[in-house]
Design a protein around this motif. Structure first.
Motif, mmCIF file in Angstrom:
data_model
loop_
_atom_site.group_PDB
_atom_site.id
_atom_site.type_symbol
_atom_site.label_atom_id
_atom_site.label_comp_id
_atom_site.label_asym_id
_atom_site.label_seq_id
_atom_site.Cartn_x
_atom_site.Cartn_y
_atom_site.Cartn_z
ATOM 1 N N ILE A 249 37.047 45.257 38.050
ATOM 2 C CA ILE A 249 36.131 46.161 37.349
ATOM 3 C C ILE A 249 34.991 45.326 36.783
ATOM 4 C CG2 ILE A 249 35.882 47.823 35.470
ATOM 5 C CD1 ILE A 249 38.841 48.453 35.766
ATOM 6 N N ALA A 250 33.794 45.501 37.359
ATOM 7 C CA ALA A 250 32.674 44.622 37.025
ATOM 8 C C ALA A 250 31.738 45.200 35.970
ATOM 9 C CB ALA A 250 31.877 44.302 38.287
ATOM 10 N N ASP A 251 31.745 46.525 35.795
ATOM 11 C CA ASP A 251 30.744 47.134 34.918
ATOM 12 C C ASP A 251 31.140 47.140 33.447
ATOM 13 O OD1 ASP A 251 32.759 49.023 35.138
ATOM 14 O OD2 ASP A 251 31.385 50.733 35.139
ATOM 15 N N ARG A 252 32.320 46.615 33.130
ATOM 16 C CA ARG A 252 32.778 46.573 31.743
ATOM 17 C C ARG A 252 33.902 45.541 31.625
ATOM 18 N NH1 ARG A 252 34.620 50.969 34.466
ATOM 19 N NH2 ARG A 252 36.787 51.665 34.204
ATOM 20 N N TYR A 253 34.273 45.248 30.407
ATOM 21 C CA TYR A 253 35.367 44.313 30.116
ATOM 22 C C TYR A 253 36.617 45.149 29.896
ATOM 23 C CZ TYR A 253 37.921 40.770 27.279
ATOM 24 O OH TYR A 253 38.856 39.900 26.749
ATOM 25 N N THR A 254 37.494 45.156 30.888
ATOM 26 C CA THR A 254 38.685 45.993 30.853
ATOM 27 C C THR A 254 39.929 45.121 30.797
ATOM 28 O OG1 THR A 254 37.601 47.771 32.084
ATOM 29 C CG2 THR A 254 39.994 47.768 32.084
ATOM 30 N N ILE A 255 40.831 45.451 29.873
ATOM 31 C CA ILE A 255 42.071 44.700 29.699
ATOM 32 C C ILE A 255 43.250 45.654 29.836
ATOM 33 C CG2 ILE A 255 40.970 42.999 28.218
ATOM 34 C CD1 ILE A 255 42.139 44.430 25.799
ATOM 35 N N GLY A 256 44.451 45.086 29.900
ATOM 36 C CA GLY A 256 45.638 45.919 30.062
ATOM 37 C C GLY A 256 46.112 46.546 28.766
ATOM 38 N N ARG A 257 46.309 45.724 27.747
ATOM 39 C CA ARG A 257 46.804 46.211 26.455
ATOM 40 C C ARG A 257 46.204 45.327 25.374
ATOM 41 N NH1 ARG A 257 51.542 48.578 23.749
ATOM 42 N NH2 ARG A 257 50.411 49.457 21.981
#
Length: 284
Positions: free
Chosen positions: A148-156
């Protein structure tokens, strides 16, 4: 046109919910504003009630957190934080405008008026100093989803124990007892033929239930006025994200835990209800 056809005004209550930022901006200007917003909240709260090491008894053992904690933070300070914090549009439920409106609406009924705020470190990241000279020695590490390049996405974001940081030992023990009572080691949850063991820490729903409703039989009073806001400075250097590679200042993330309530207060949200249902299930 599809979004227009499926757009709908939902009536949402966050009572009894835990929300955490797992989809965040990677734009530097927005991240700077969110860091400034966190600093303004910290400054408004004044000197922490607990600093550097936060300690809680859990049964016969002591748990510790690195960070700072404030009690009895006003709903106005929390609502102002949400008003200025920019959440990512892809995080449909963790919407700062909705959270602001919900806090203000609940406070008008006498609930969510006295918050616990915690600024937590204890990770493997670098150091950062916040307003008032409050230094987190080790920022939290959360790895970005590289797909996912358009935002900073993490699991938990949260460690499960963090949500109970505002509970004393008696309330924590009652929440654990409720968690054990609800525990069902059904066959569908077995791993490698081994049933899961009985929980030794309370789960989130039990924490939020006991915080809001208490337990008269156990001498734990209800506290529907007490929300919990957890602030986490994430170290961008450990995110593994190209978009954050040149950033030194933390990416601010938050978790907010709402006590159970019968108030019935809801806020209106115009959203594509099909996408909402895919992510969160049906809403009213």
């Amino acid at each position: 046109m599809e979004c227009a056809r499926t757009a709908k005004n939902l009536q949402l209550s966050f009572s009894g919910d835990l929300l955490e930022t797992v989809s965040m901006h990677n734009d530097g200007k927005i991240l700077d504003q969110n860091l400034d917003t966190a600093n303004k909240l910290i400054a408004a709260c004044g000197s922490p009630d607990e600093r550097n090491i936060i300690k809680r008894m859990r049964g016969e053992q002591e748990q510790r957190w690195d960070g700072f904690l404030w009690n009895n933070v006003s709903a106005d300070h929390i609502a102002d934080f949400f008003d200025a914090f920019i959440t990512h549009p892809k995080a449909r439920k963790v919407n700062s405008v909705l959270l602001r409106d919900f806090v203000r609406s609940m406070a008008a009924t006498g609930e969510l008026t006295s918050w616990t705020l915690a600024l937590l470190g204890g990770g493997s990241g670098g150091e950062h100093t916040f307003a008032g000279g409050l230094t987190i020695d080790k920022m939290t590490k959360r790895t970005a989803d590289k797909d996912i390049a358009d935002r900073y996405t993490i699991g938990r974001l949260l460690s499960p124990r963090d949500e109970a940081i505002d509970l004393d030992n008696a309330a924590w023990s009652v929440a654990l007892a409720r968690t054990k009572k609800m525990f069902n080691p059904d066959a569908g949850r077995q791993k490698d033929g081994v049933k899961p063991s009985e929980p030794d820490t309370p789960n989130g729903p039990s924490i939020r239930f006991i915080r809001g409703r208490g337990s008269e039989a156990d001498g734990v009073p209800p506290a529907p006025q007490r929300g919990l806001l957890l602030l986490y400075p994430l170290d961008p250097q450990l995110a593994g994200s190209d978009a954050l590679a040149g950033r030194k200042a933390p990416v601010m993330a938050f978790g907010v835990s709402f006590p159970s309530s019968d108030s019935g207060v809801k806020v209106e949200y115009a959203v594509d209800h099909l996408l909402w249902a895919q992510e969160y299930g049906p809403a009213d």
